[in-house]
Design a protein around this motif. Structure first.
Motif, PDB file in Angstrom:
ATOM      1  N   PRO A  44       0.242  -1.269   0.288  1.00 25.15           N
ATOM      2  CA  PRO A  44      -0.142   0.393  -0.190  1.00 25.15           C
ATOM      3  C   PRO A  44       0.762   0.947   0.234  1.00 25.15           C
ATOM      4  O   PRO A  44       0.726   2.072  -0.858  1.00 25.15           O
ATOM      5  N   ILE A  45       2.184   1.427   0.793  1.00 25.55           N
ATOM      6  CA  ILE A  45       2.980   2.831   1.082  1.00 25.55           C
ATOM      7  C   ILE A  45       3.690   2.671  -0.394  1.00 25.55           C
ATOM      8  O   ILE A  45       3.715   3.494  -0.295  1.00 25.55           O
ATOM      9  N   GLU A  46       3.934   1.993  -1.307  1.00 25.97           N
ATOM     10  CA  GLU A  46       5.019   1.809  -2.249  1.00 25.97           C
ATOM     11  C   GLU A  46       4.351   2.428  -2.991  1.00 25.97           C
ATOM     12  O   GLU A  46       4.728   3.857  -4.543  1.00 25.97           O
ATOM     13  N   THR A  47       2.346   1.995  -3.074  1.00 25.71           N
ATOM     14  CA  THR A  47       1.820   2.032  -4.419  1.00 25.71           C
ATOM     15  C   THR A  47       1.369   3.517  -4.190  1.00 25.71           C
ATOM     16  O   THR A  47       1.699   4.123  -5.235  1.00 25.71           O
ATOM     17  N   TYR A  48       1.320   3.976  -2.810  1.00 28.93           N
ATOM     18  CA  TYR A  48       1.048   5.629  -3.277  1.00 28.93           C
ATOM     19  C   TYR A  48       1.846   6.586  -3.248  1.00 28.93           C
ATOM     20  O   TYR A  48       1.371   7.444  -3.837  1.00 28.93           O
ATOM     21  N   GLU A  49       3.003   6.089  -2.904  1.00 29.38           N
ATOM     22  CA  GLU A  49       4.134   7.195  -3.548  1.00 29.38           C
ATOM     23  C   GLU A  49       4.650   7.030  -4.584  1.00 29.38           C
ATOM     24  O   GLU A  49       4.729   8.068  -5.522  1.00 29.38           O
ATOM     25  N   ILE A  50       3.874   5.552  -5.475  1.00 22.71           N
ATOM     26  CA  ILE A  50       3.656   5.971  -7.171  1.00 22.71           C
ATOM     27  C   ILE A  50       3.010   6.724  -7.693  1.00 22.71           C
ATOM     28  O   ILE A  50       3.078   7.982  -8.362  1.00 22.71           O
ATOM     29  N   CYS A  63     -13.134   1.029  -1.381  1.00 26.74           N
ATOM     30  CA  CYS A  63     -12.293   0.668  -0.350  1.00 26.74           C
ATOM     31  C   CYS A  63     -10.997   1.863   0.126  1.00 26.74           C
ATOM     32  O   CYS A  63     -10.535   1.800   1.337  1.00 26.74           O
ATOM     33  N   ASP A  64     -10.947   3.265  -0.261  1.00 22.73           N
ATOM     34  CA  ASP A  64     -10.071   4.320   0.149  1.00 22.73           C
ATOM     35  C   ASP A  64     -10.457   4.269   1.294  1.00 22.73           C
ATOM     36  O   ASP A  64     -10.112   5.430   2.006  1.00 22.73           O
ATOM     37  N   ARG A  65     -12.437   4.290   1.564  1.00 19.99           N
ATOM     38  CA  ARG A  65     -13.298   5.151   1.963  1.00 19.99           C
ATOM     39  C   ARG A  65     -13.333   4.347   3.733  1.00 19.99           C
ATOM     40  O   ARG A  65     -13.007   4.691   5.277  1.00 19.99           O
ATOM     41  N   ILE A  66     -12.749   2.645   3.284  1.00 22.65           N
ATOM     42  CA  ILE A  66     -13.071   1.930   4.361  1.00 22.65           C
ATOM     43  C   ILE A  66     -11.865   1.735   4.953  1.00 22.65           C
ATOM     44  O   ILE A  66     -11.597   1.699   6.276  1.00 22.65           O
ATOM     45  N   LEU A  67     -10.422   2.517   5.029  1.00 19.19           N
ATOM     46  CA  LEU A  67      -9.355   2.398   4.941  1.00 19.19           C
ATOM     47  C   LEU A  67      -9.276   3.534   6.421  1.00 19.19           C
ATOM     48  O   LEU A  67      -8.995   3.730   7.359  1.00 19.19           O
ATOM     49  N   LEU A  68     -10.574   4.495   6.660  1.00 16.44           N
ATOM     50  CA  LEU A  68     -10.376   5.812   7.145  1.00 16.44           C
ATOM     51  C   LEU A  68     -11.054   5.438   8.582  1.00 16.44           C
ATOM     52  O   LEU A  68     -11.762   6.005   8.981  1.00 16.44           O
ATOM     53  N   LEU A  83      -0.054   0.558   9.006  1.00 20.38           N
ATOM     54  CA  LEU A  83       1.455   1.085   8.116  1.00 20.38           C
ATOM     55  C   LEU A  83       0.667   2.560   7.912  1.00 20.38           C
ATOM     56  O   LEU A  83       1.942   3.331   6.710  1.00 20.38           O
ATOM     57  N   LEU A  84      -0.559   3.204   7.878  1.00 18.76           N
ATOM     58  CA  LEU A  84      -1.295   4.697   7.783  1.00 18.76           C
ATOM     59  C   LEU A  84      -0.430   5.152   8.504  1.00 18.76           C
ATOM     60  O   LEU A  84      -0.156   4.950   9.492  1.00 18.76           O
ATOM     61  N   HIS A  88      -0.767   9.751   4.825  1.00 19.65           N
ATOM     62  CA  HIS A  88      -2.080   8.889   3.813  1.00 19.65           C
ATOM     63  C   HIS A  88      -2.795   8.923   3.904  1.00 19.65           C
ATOM     64  O   HIS A  88      -3.517   9.562   3.248  1.00 19.65           O
ATOM     65  N   LYS A  89      -3.281   8.786   5.406  1.00 26.01           N
ATOM     66  CA  LYS A  89      -4.623   9.499   5.731  1.00 26.01           C
ATOM     67  C   LYS A  89      -5.268  10.572   5.285  1.00 26.01           C
ATOM     68  O   LYS A  89      -6.489  10.696   4.882  1.00 26.01           O
ATOM     69  N   THR A  90      -4.657  11.751   5.235  1.00 27.24           N
ATOM     70  CA  THR A  90      -5.184  12.728   4.633  1.00 27.24           C
ATOM     71  C   THR A  90      -4.813  12.662   3.233  1.00 27.24           C
ATOM     72  O   THR A  90      -5.713  13.683   2.620  1.00 27.24           O
TER      73      THR A  90
END
Length: 241
Positions: A44-50, A63-68, A83-84, A88-90
């Motif tokens: 997840p974090i590596e994907t976010y960084e890309i 699923c983006d919403r569920i993570l919060l 890992l967030l 990432h949450k912002t």
């Protein structure tokens, strides 16, 4: 004149890298992402960084919403949440529900829900294409003629009598899954490739290309197995459940 549409990356960084390279090699600079970007037992974090380093317009998936959300009883959700960090949450919280341009409308599920299917309905035997009038009624308030949705992970194009075209680019990172909402069903693309869509305006018509990109899936399969998601490993290997 070309636009690329991606979706449902689900933390599969290697699939995303392969798709973005293919887009770059086609000299396409306009990219839209329909959501569900980092949820999954992968990277997840590596994907976010890309994503944040790329010139991509993103919308929010379910699923983006569920993570919060708090107290969501799912080990894979917990894996990602652990890992967030605040950045990432912002980023997740600032994702819009939908995006619009003069020509295009982008959402994850439907124009009113991020967890309903726009073009498919569930039956006892699996997903079937909705009636034309039912799809038309769900996009009746959309002024654009080209409407993009995702969520099913299965590429599809539906032409409506009012000249609207509804397009699902499929999934970059997860070619099959099973779900219990609204009833138990399986969604299967049938191949392990990373999927995305290119649309090109030609005079008054639109050319729609559904692209299937092979990539090295070994790391994603190993990570799925490591995190106890054998279902994901099978989907990544075969495109089926």
């Amino acid at each position: 004149m070309k636009t690329a549409i991606i979706s449902d990356i689900h933390g599969n960084k290697d699939a995303l890298i392969a798709v973005l390279l293919d887009i770059k090699n086609r000299n396409i600079h306009s990219i839209y992402n329909l959501g569900d970007s980092i949820y999954g037992p992968l990277f997840p974090i590596e994907t976010y960084e890309i994503l944040v380093k790329s010139n991509i317009q993103n919308v929010r998936g379910n699923c983006d919403r569920i993570l919060l959300e708090q107290n969501f009883d799912n080990p894979t959700v917990q894996y990602v949440q652990d890992l967030l960090k605040d950045e990432h949450k912002t980023w997740l919280s600032n994702l819009p529900f939908s995006l619009e341009t003069k020509e295009f409308y982008f959402c994850h599920g439907t124009p009113t829900s991020d967890e309903m299917y726009l073009m498919e309905e569930m039956s006892a035997t699996g997903p079937i294409l909705k009636k034309t009038e039912d799809i038309s009624s769900m996009v009746n308030g959309i002024s654009q003629n080209i409407i993009f949705c995702a969520h099913t992970h299965v590429p599809r194009v539906v032409y409506l009598p009012n000249n609207k075209i509804v397009i699902n680019p499929g999934s970059v990172g997860l070619p099959a899954y099973e779900d219990s909402f609204p009833i138990y069903h399986k969604m299967e693309s049938g191949s392990p490739f990373a999927n995305y869509t290119i649309v090109t305006k030609q005079d008054d018509d639109w050319i729609v290309e559904q692209i299937h990109v092979p990539y090295n899936r070994d790391a994603a399969i190993l990570q799925s197995e490591k995190n106890g998601r054998i279902d994901w490993a099978i989907a990544l290997k075969t495109g089926r459940i």
